[in-house]
Write a protein that holds these residues in place. Structure first.
Motif, short mmCIF file in Angstrom:
data_model
loop_
_atom_site.label_atom_id
_atom_site.label_comp_id
_atom_site.label_asym_id
_atom_site.label_seq_id
_atom_site.Cartn_x
_atom_site.Cartn_y
_atom_site.Cartn_z
N ALA A 433 0.69 -1.32 0.10
CA ALA A 433 -0.19 0.11 0.00
C ALA A 433 0.83 1.07 0.06
N LEU A 434 2.10 1.22 0.55
CA LEU A 434 3.10 2.27 0.44
C LEU A 434 3.50 2.58 -0.93
N PHE A 435 3.27 1.74 -2.01
CA PHE A 435 3.88 2.02 -3.31
C PHE A 435 2.64 2.15 -4.19
N ARG A 436 1.59 2.54 -3.80
CA ARG A 436 0.61 2.92 -4.66
C ARG A 436 0.85 4.10 -5.39
N PRO A 437 0.43 4.48 -6.47
CA PRO A 437 0.45 5.75 -7.03
C PRO A 437 0.41 7.27 -6.27
N LEU A 441 4.00 8.42 -5.86
CA LEU A 441 4.28 9.64 -6.65
C LEU A 441 4.85 10.94 -5.62
N ARG A 442 4.24 10.84 -4.47
CA ARG A 442 4.46 12.08 -3.57
C ARG A 442 5.94 12.06 -3.06
N VAL A 443 6.25 10.71 -2.70
CA VAL A 443 7.53 10.24 -2.14
C VAL A 443 8.64 10.54 -3.03
N LEU A 444 8.35 10.26 -4.38
CA LEU A 444 9.48 10.51 -5.55
C LEU A 444 9.57 12.07 -5.84
N PHE A 445 8.46 12.47 -5.76
CA PHE A 445 8.22 14.25 -5.95
C PHE A 445 9.15 14.94 -4.93
N ARG A 446 9.05 14.53 -3.73
CA ARG A 446 9.68 15.10 -2.71
C ARG A 446 11.37 14.55 -2.76
N ALA A 447 11.55 13.69 -3.16
CA ALA A 447 12.93 13.34 -3.35
C ALA A 447 13.64 13.99 -4.41
#
Length: 462
Positions: A433-437, A441-447
């Motif tokens: 569930a922590l890898f749902r879009p 996407l929010r995690v990758l955008f912050r990174a």
């Protein structure tokens, strides 16, 4: 020899759940316990008296009972199927129900997590209280009995089958026979050495030492402090956030305060040192409680906390008539609160498999199920603990750590991410569930933002 008889080694939390399940399939179930147990079969203790029972009733076999025990939402769900209306009974005994969003304040390294109603709640209580109530329920079953004060020295074994136990009670030899023996004796289980005496050798356990410590104390609730939460926490996180703490309302009139230390930090056990350590945290409510509330017990410390997995499912000549569950198989760093829930899941699996299998003859069927259930909580606990390691870790572990760190950076500003994290941490949802879009996407955008700007996210204020 007896027929239709099961012995459970250990009358702690896991042993009691095992006995409850076995009572449906075996005519006679006996709990064999090393400690002396004061049997409480009376009616529910009023909430007004719970503080007394929370500071007494400790026994040598559960030294970790001096520290908080989390029953995750998934674990509570399983227990309710084994003991209908257990949640209501715990609340009657003073357990405090808290919504994991609106009733909890949580500090992660990047700031304070959002607060809104999640509709997912947990009960806060002490280990002594929950064990006392479950023990009373189990011992009311007509085919379950308890023999305490027994020191078990080993297993009795005949041509590949465990037939019983042997030891001492009151200085006299003690033996008992059964069709099935279940080891639920906890993280100090001697099962590996008992098996070796009969030529059954287990692979070396997997051990991950998180080098974490927790120092805890119970306090009487100070009603003069007008706090808008039921549980507050501040987590440690490798490699830089070495200090943390938590406080939860338990058993009607108590606060359970725990200070965490990692990477060599350990909260002192003297009054002044305990307070000074708490004062270094961002969550100042914890220090305020220590300063103003009346202690309801001594300060207790547990250090060098680790996780260990005995891989019994990989023993090809595992004997018939023997099962193992709970901490005797997988004992996780207690800081993460998986232990009781994992024991409940083991009991649920035992109940399910007994409907279709004679596990006395097919014990590895159960040990494989225990291993499968353990993989997710094991990975969760050890991935975090390995963050304190100085050695080079496998790529897969480093990727998990990288994603987890970025996830915590996003969490304070995003309710959806925090909601997903809470549901996974409570073992209600799968980690996928922590890898749902919506989360990924929010995690990758912050990174990406951090990479381009070169700035760390500013900590969110409470």
């Amino acid at each position: 020899m007896y027929s239709d008889r099961a012995l459970v080694i250990g009358a702690g939390f896991a042993g009691l759940l095992a006995a409850r399940v076995l009572s449906e399939s075996y005519g006679d179930v006996v709990l064999v316990e090393r400690d002396q147990i004061t049997t409480d079969t009376a009616s529910n203790i009023p909430a007004s008296k719970c503080a007394v029972h929370s500071t007494t009733g400790y026994r040598p076999g559960i030294p970790q009972a001096h520290h908080p025990h989390a029953l995750l939402a998934r674990g509570a769900e399983v227990l309710e199927t084994l003991f209908p209306r257990l949640g209501a009974e715990l609340e009657d005994a003073g357990a405090v129900r808290a919504d994991l969003g609106s009733d909890v304040i949580s500090r992660v390294p990047a700031g304070w997590a959002p607060r809104d109603h999640l509709g997912l709640s947990v009960l806060s209580t002490t280990r002594v209280t929950i064990e006392r109530i479950i023990r009373r329920r189990v011992l009311k079953l007509p085919n379950v009995s308890l023999v305490d004060g027994v020191t078990i020295d080993g297993l009795m074994h005949d041509r590949g089958t465990v037939t019983g136990i042997q030891g001492r009670r009151d200085g006299e030899p003690y033996t008992d026979y059964a069709d099935l023996v279940v080891d639920a004796s906890g993280r100090n289980s001697k099962l590996v050495s008992w098996l070796a005496e009969h030529g059954v050798h287990c692979p070396a356990p997997m051990i991950v030492n998180g080098h974490l410590a927790c120092t805890s104390r119970l306090y009487e609730v100070n009603h003069d402090l007008k706090l808008d939460w039921k549980t507050a926490s501040e987590i440690t996180h490798p490699p830089t956030t070495k200090r943390g703490g938590a406080v939860s309302s338990v058993d009607g009139g108590l606060w359970f305060v725990t200070l965490f230390g990692a990477g060599g930090d350990v909260a002192p056990t003297d009054e002044d040192g305990f307070l000074a350590y708490a004062a270094t945290l961002e969550c100042q409510d914890i220090a305020e409680i220590i300063k103003t509330a009346t202690p309801a017990g001594q300060i207790h410390k547990a250090a060098n906390l680790r996780s260990r997995w005995n891989r019994f499912h990989k023993v090809p000549n595992w004997p018939r008539g023997l099962l193992a569950l709970g901490d005797s198989v997988v004992s996780l760093n207690p800081v993460y609160g998986h232990g009781m829930t994992l024991a409940a899941l083991n009991a649920a699996e035992l109940r399910h498999l007994l409907q279709e299998h004679d596990l006395a003859k097919e014990p590895l069927t159960f040990q494989h199920a225990v291993a499968k259930t353990s993989r997710i909580p094991w990975t969760s606990a050890t991935t975090t603990d390995l963050g304190w390691s100085t050695r080079k870790l496998p790529l897969r572990t480093r990727l998990r750590q990288w994603y987890g760190k970025r996830l915590f950076e996003v969490m304070p500003g995003n309710r959806q991410v925090y909601r997903s994290y809470v549901r996974v941490s409570q073992m209600v949802d799968h980690p996928a569930a922590l890898f749902r879009p919506a989360v990924l996407l929010r995690v990758l955008f912050r990174a990406l933002f951090r990479l381009v700007s070169g700035r760390r996210p500013r900590a969110k204020q409470r």
